[in-house]
Design an enzyme around this catalytic site. Sequence first.
Site, PDB file in Angstrom:
ATOM      1  N   SER A  66       0.831  -1.201   0.000  1.00  0.00           N
ATOM      2  CA  SER A  66       0.000   0.000   0.000  1.00  0.00           C
ATOM      3  C   SER A  66       0.864   1.249   0.000  1.00  0.00           C
ATOM      4  CB  SER A  66      -0.871  -0.025   1.260  1.00  0.00           C
ATOM      5  OG  SER A  66      -1.441   1.231   1.485  1.00  0.00           O
ATOM      6  N   THR A  68       0.508   3.440   1.884  1.00  0.00           N
ATOM      7  CA  THR A  68       0.632   3.825   3.286  1.00  0.00           C
ATOM      8  C   THR A  68       2.021   3.513   3.847  1.00  0.00           C
ATOM      9  OG1 THR A  68      -0.549   3.763   5.393  1.00  0.00           O
ATOM     10  CG2 THR A  68      -0.268   1.684   4.309  1.00  0.00           C
ATOM     11  N   TYR A 104      -1.794  -0.672  10.920  1.00  0.00           N
ATOM     12  CA  TYR A 104      -2.028  -1.275   9.592  1.00  0.00           C
ATOM     13  C   TYR A 104      -0.853  -0.971   8.657  1.00  0.00           C
ATOM     14  CZ  TYR A 104      -3.714  -1.703   4.801  1.00  0.00           C
ATOM     15  OH  TYR A 104      -3.808  -2.003   3.468  1.00  0.00           O
ATOM     16  N   LYS A 146       2.044  -3.570   6.729  1.00  0.00           N
ATOM     17  CA  LYS A 146       2.436  -3.636   5.306  1.00  0.00           C
ATOM     18  C   LYS A 146       3.944  -3.433   5.180  1.00  0.00           C
ATOM     19  CE  LYS A 146      -1.462  -4.589   3.564  1.00  0.00           C
ATOM     20  NZ  LYS A 146      -1.678  -5.903   3.002  1.00  0.00           N
ATOM     21  N   LEU A 181     -13.628   6.926   1.149  1.00  0.00           N
ATOM     22  CA  LEU A 181     -14.481   7.934   0.521  1.00  0.00           C
ATOM     23  C   LEU A 181     -15.526   7.338  -0.434  1.00  0.00           C
ATOM     24  CD1 LEU A 181     -15.107  10.923   0.017  1.00  0.00           C
ATOM     25  CD2 LEU A 181     -13.402  10.866  -1.818  1.00  0.00           C
TER      26      LEU A 181
END
Length: 338
Positions: free
Chosen positions: A124, A126, A149, A153, A200
């Site tokens: 990700s 992230t 989280y 990853k 979203l």
Amino acid sequence: MAVLVTGGAGYIGSHTCVELLNAGYDVVVADNLSNSSEVSLQRVEQITGKPVAFYRADVRDASKLDEIFERHDIRQVIHFAGFKAVGESVAKPLMYYRNNLDSTIGLCEAMLRHKVGELVFSSSATVYSPGNTMPLSETSSTGNCTHPYGWTKFMCEEIIMDVVRAHKGFSAALLRYFNPVGAHPSGLIGEDPSGIPNNLMPFISQTAVGRRKELSVFGDDYDTPDGTGVRDYLHVVDLAKGHVSAIRYLDDHDGVHIFNLGTGRGTSVLEMVRTFEKVNHVPVPYRITDRRPGDLATVYADPSKSNRELHWKTELDLEDMCCDSWNWQSSNPNGYES
Ligand code: NAD
Ligand code: UDP
């Protein structure tokens, strides 16, 4: 010759199963259905007209993995299985570290036992550190994650890189997704979050269908063109095709390879709302609220390495993403339950 898809009943996994089957691969899915429904795989079969071998299995169960590897001629593995909700990971960090790390370690061990040496991992954006300049390229700095989280990853990437270094014949592609949205154009599979959506697009489509009263737009005072947060949204079908490209890439590339999967284009929250309303002719009531803690103003990818090396490029645009999300949501207002 089959591809094992862990977490294949989930949102991105089910779309990837469709693209793998369309590309001629046999597909074996291992999923414990902790965040998905087996109906998604029935729909995958309906879309493609091809069967999926499904095991309701926890990827942390070594004997179950052995059974799967013994029964099928698996050459590659795509590892989607894991928990993914940022807020939940803050509230239940051990649950996230336990599931996401143990499943990755157990899967790599099983692959080594069964001499399967090609792994595609769902990573990700992230994992990138908050202080980077945009766009993010694969060489941008990683770490300093702001939630468990993200750390899972980051840590899984490190674990896989160590496995590749230690074991000749084991290669991996670490795919860093930006913001996957949309659904298969058939409207048969899509994102079906349990509870109140954090992201979203599912919040927009659930608001449009009447399941939520209004969208909260988290801040309009960012340093962006309209003040709302900017992200790199990509259509889940494009993302799914990126996995087929990565599988092919590993056939003739050893080692570990990191790829951003994104469009390279940033879209603001209000631009997304307006596009959704325009293409689908439905209102999306919204209200500006406080910023969400930890959110960055702008995040988008430099996807040039994937474009060049994977020969992969997004083909679908924001209107397709909005149209297909709505098609899925309006034909399945309660997700796979309806
Ligand atoms: P998802 O929750 O829809 O799919 C994950 C699947 O894994 C689910 O079907 C769940 O039942 C299964 N699973 C979880 N733990 C398992 C275990 N121990 N054994 C077997 N199955 C297990 O999520 P998704 O959006 O499809 O995401 C897939 C992967 O991509 C995840 O690893 C996620 O972290 C990563 N990712 C997702 C996004 C996103 O925005 N959706 C972005 C970046 C990365
Ligand atoms: N966002 C929002 N309202 C919501 C969910 C998200 O305004 O209900 C904003 C959020 O602040 C961010 C963008 O939409 O600017 C994308 O958020 P999402 O959680 O989907 O992705 P991420 O922030 O993890 O990239």
